[in-house]
Motif scaffolding. Structure first.
Motif, PDB file in Angstrom:
ATOM      1  N   SER A 147      51.817  11.583  15.338  1.00 31.33           N
ATOM      2  CA  SER A 147      50.689  11.078  15.853  1.00 31.33           C
ATOM      3  C   SER A 147      49.749  11.033  15.296  1.00 31.33           C
ATOM      4  CB  SER A 147      50.622  11.775  17.460  1.00 31.33           C
ATOM      5  OG  SER A 147      49.591  13.341  17.271  1.00 31.33           O
ATOM      6  N   MET A 148      49.065  12.033  14.132  1.00 29.48           N
ATOM      7  CA  MET A 148      48.103  11.313  13.863  1.00 29.48           C
ATOM      8  C   MET A 148      48.440  11.666  12.602  1.00 29.48           C
ATOM      9  SD  MET A 148      44.455  11.762  13.534  1.00 29.48           S
ATOM     10  CE  MET A 148      43.664  12.365  14.992  1.00 29.48           C
ATOM     11  N   ASN A 149      47.280  10.960  11.833  1.00 25.97           N
ATOM     12  CA  ASN A 149      47.830   9.874  10.294  1.00 25.97           C
ATOM     13  C   ASN A 149      46.453  10.096   9.758  1.00 25.97           C
ATOM     14  OD1 ASN A 149      46.851   8.652   7.393  1.00 25.97           O
ATOM     15  ND2 ASN A 149      50.275   8.418   8.629  1.00 25.97           N
ATOM     16  N   ALA A 150      46.033  11.073   8.786  1.00 23.07           N
ATOM     17  CA  ALA A 150      44.681  11.084   8.136  1.00 23.07           C
ATOM     18  C   ALA A 150      44.209   9.306   7.169  1.00 23.07           C
ATOM     19  CB  ALA A 150      44.317  12.121   7.543  1.00 23.07           C
ATOM     20  N   ILE A 155      41.513   5.152   7.288  1.00 20.68           N
ATOM     21  CA  ILE A 155      41.166   3.091   7.456  1.00 20.68           C
ATOM     22  C   ILE A 155      41.006   2.414   8.029  1.00 20.68           C
ATOM     23  CG2 ILE A 155      42.853   0.902   7.669  1.00 20.68           C
ATOM     24  CD1 ILE A 155      44.244   2.486   5.780  1.00 20.68           C
ATOM     25  N   MET A 156      40.630   2.886   9.670  1.00 19.43           N
ATOM     26  CA  MET A 156      40.003   1.949  11.057  1.00 19.43           C
ATOM     27  C   MET A 156      39.224   2.795  11.229  1.00 19.43           C
ATOM     28  SD  MET A 156      41.587   2.476  14.833  1.00 19.43           S
ATOM     29  CE  MET A 156      42.851   1.876  14.364  1.00 19.43           C
ATOM     30  N   PHE A 160      35.782  -0.253  10.921  1.00 11.98           N
ATOM     31  CA  PHE A 160      34.535  -0.028  11.931  1.00 11.98           C
ATOM     32  C   PHE A 160      33.367   0.061  11.360  1.00 11.98           C
ATOM     33  CE2 PHE A 160      37.304   2.686  15.155  1.00 11.98           C
ATOM     34  CZ  PHE A 160      37.708   1.666  15.640  1.00 11.98           C
ATOM     35  N   GLN A 161      32.633   0.237  10.020  1.00  9.78           N
ATOM     36  CA  GLN A 161      31.820   0.588   9.577  1.00  9.78           C
ATOM     37  C   GLN A 161      31.277  -0.459   8.898  1.00  9.78           C
ATOM     38  OE1 GLN A 161      31.852   3.316   6.871  1.00  9.78           O
ATOM     39  NE2 GLN A 161      30.647   5.156   8.123  1.00  9.78           N
ATOM     40  N   THR A 162      32.523  -1.269   8.380  1.00  7.03           N
ATOM     41  CA  THR A 162      32.415  -2.597   7.532  1.00  7.03           C
ATOM     42  C   THR A 162      31.860  -4.294   8.624  1.00  7.03           C
ATOM     43  OG1 THR A 162      34.940  -2.624   7.102  1.00  7.03           O
ATOM     44  CG2 THR A 162      33.412  -1.816   5.706  1.00  7.03           C
ATOM     45  N   THR A 163      33.218  -3.969   9.898  1.00  6.36           N
ATOM     46  CA  THR A 163      33.383  -5.017  10.430  1.00  6.36           C
ATOM     47  C   THR A 163      32.314  -5.062  11.715  1.00  6.36           C
ATOM     48  OG1 THR A 163      35.764  -5.162   9.882  1.00  6.36           O
ATOM     49  CG2 THR A 163      35.256  -6.653  11.294  1.00  6.36           C
ATOM     50  N   ILE A 164      31.864  -4.301  12.016  1.00  9.84           N
ATOM     51  CA  ILE A 164      31.069  -4.801  13.783  1.00  9.84           C
ATOM     52  C   ILE A 164      29.812  -3.907  13.227  1.00  9.84           C
ATOM     53  CG2 ILE A 164      31.649  -2.848  16.269  1.00  9.84           C
ATOM     54  CD1 ILE A 164      34.275  -2.456  15.888  1.00  9.84           C
ATOM     55  N   ILE A 195      43.975  -2.323  14.743  1.00 15.28           N
ATOM     56  CA  ILE A 195      44.316  -1.874  15.798  1.00 15.28           C
ATOM     57  C   ILE A 195      45.757  -2.051  15.198  1.00 15.28           C
ATOM     58  CG2 ILE A 195      44.777  -1.334  17.711  1.00 15.28           C
ATOM     59  CD1 ILE A 195      42.438  -1.183  18.512  1.00 15.28           C
ATOM     60  N   ALA A 196      46.268  -3.730  15.503  1.00 15.54           N
ATOM     61  CA  ALA A 196      47.521  -4.433  15.441  1.00 15.54           C
ATOM     62  C   ALA A 196      48.616  -4.178  14.130  1.00 15.54           C
ATOM     63  CB  ALA A 196      47.679  -5.062  15.407  1.00 15.54           C
ATOM     64  N   THR A 197      47.760  -3.351  12.531  1.00 15.87           N
ATOM     65  CA  THR A 197      47.835  -3.094  11.734  1.00 15.87           C
ATOM     66  C   THR A 197      48.175  -1.665  11.237  1.00 15.87           C
ATOM     67  OG1 THR A 197      46.908  -4.311  10.192  1.00 15.87           O
ATOM     68  CG2 THR A 197      47.730  -2.976   8.956  1.00 15.87           C
ATOM     69  N   ILE A 198      47.512  -1.159  12.533  1.00 17.73           N
ATOM     70  CA  ILE A 198      47.963   0.485  11.614  1.00 17.73           C
ATOM     71  C   ILE A 198      49.496   0.929  13.648  1.00 17.73           C
ATOM     72  CG2 ILE A 198      47.556   2.579  12.994  1.00 17.73           C
ATOM     73  CD1 ILE A 198      44.679   1.786  11.628  1.00 17.73           C
TER      74      ILE A 198
END
Length: 296
Positions: A147-150, A155-156, A160-164, A195-198
């Motif tokens: 369930s967790m992937n570092a 990436i996410m 968040f930092q570059t797009t929002i 989100i769709a990619t991950i």
């Protein structure tokens, strides 16, 4: 300019047609071999136009007592629930790391990054999962360990930092929106491409997972599809090498197991549903790109 572009367009179209055929040809060959009679394969080899059609491979698979249909249900459940849970956990961890005002931000970033460099090893992981979390022979053994992937968190967080822009979040706060409202009504819709990619990557990972059930599952009712197919391939290999086969399924084929066609039939069963689901993800992935785009 238009005249010069026509040969280039024709060349590009021809290139992509050849490239598409190179990807489609192996899949087509696998499907055809899975419905080819084993004797024809032994005599003529692999052919695009089979000398004799036969569904013995699929009859052999579904006549076994391994429970392919039940394994499908287990795999679908683990894939759907696991992907939803994984994407939620990853997004909820990544979003605070993207906010500049998070307290102990450096610690939590280093904490997730450290797991990419070092691990406790397989034995330690197995003891923690089975002795402390008691996930052995449970459906959660197919969901929680992956369930967790570092890497996906990083990436996410970067997305968040570059797009929002922070200004959008501050504007929402000024309008009275809380953190939860901002996250689910503003941030997640704008982050739909990531989100769709991950989600797509995690779906493929859950669907193709055979490692976790091999280590953590002994109950046949909890076998997922990939591990079940691996067990069936091992059984076929053992029976094909054995001079005496006493099983009822093998006796139906008069001692002649359609080994090659069964291999390909297992591939078809494994890849069929995911090929159907992939265009669905692709559609929403492209739609997410347009939703998250900046419109002038």
């Amino acid at each position: 300019m238009t005249i010069k572009s026509k040969p280039i367009n024709a060349l590009l179209n021809a290139f992509f047609i050849v490239l598409a055929a190179a990807f489609v040809f192996p899949l087509l060959l696998v499907v055809i071999i899975s419905i080819t009679d084993q004797d024809a394969i032994n005599q003529f080899g692999y052919q695009l136009i089979p000398a004799k059609l036969s569904l013995d491979a699929y009859r052999y698979i579904f006549a076994s007592d391994m429970g392919v249909g039940h394994a499908y249900l287990v795999t679908i459940f683990a894939t759907v629930i696991g992907t939803l849970f994984s994407v939620t956990v990853i997004a909820l961890y990544a979003y605070p790391l993207s906010r500049p005002g998070l307290k102990y931000k450096g610690f939590f970033t280093f904490y997730i990054f450290f797991t990419m460099l070092f691990s406790g090893g397989l034995l330690a992981w197995y003891i923690v999962v089975t002795k402390y979390y008691h996930l052995g022979n449970t459906i959660f053994a197919l969901i929680l360990p992956m369930s967790m992937n570092a890497w996906y968190v990083i990436i996410m967080r970067t997305f968040f930092q570059t797009t929002i822009p922070i200004s959008i979040i501050e504007s929402a706060k000024m309008d009275g929106a809380g953190e939860i409202r901002i996250l689910f009504s503003l941030v997640f819709p704008l982050a739909l491409p990531a989100i769709a990619t991950i989600a797509l990557f995690q779906t493929l990972a859950y669907w193709n997972d055979w490692w976790n059930p091999m280590l953590l599952i002994t109950d046949k009712k909890l076998y997922n599809l990939q591990f079940l197919l691996q067990v069936m391939m091992q059984n076929i290999q053992m029976m094909s090498e054995s001079t005496t086969m006493s099983t009822d399924v093998a006796s139906r084929f008069a001692g002649d197991i359609p080994e090659d066609s069964v291999r390909m039939a297992l591939c078809v069963l494994a890849m069929g549903p995911i090929l159907i689901v992939y265009p669905f993800f692709q559609r929403y992935f492209i739609q997410g790109l347009t939703i998250g785009a900046v419109k002038g």
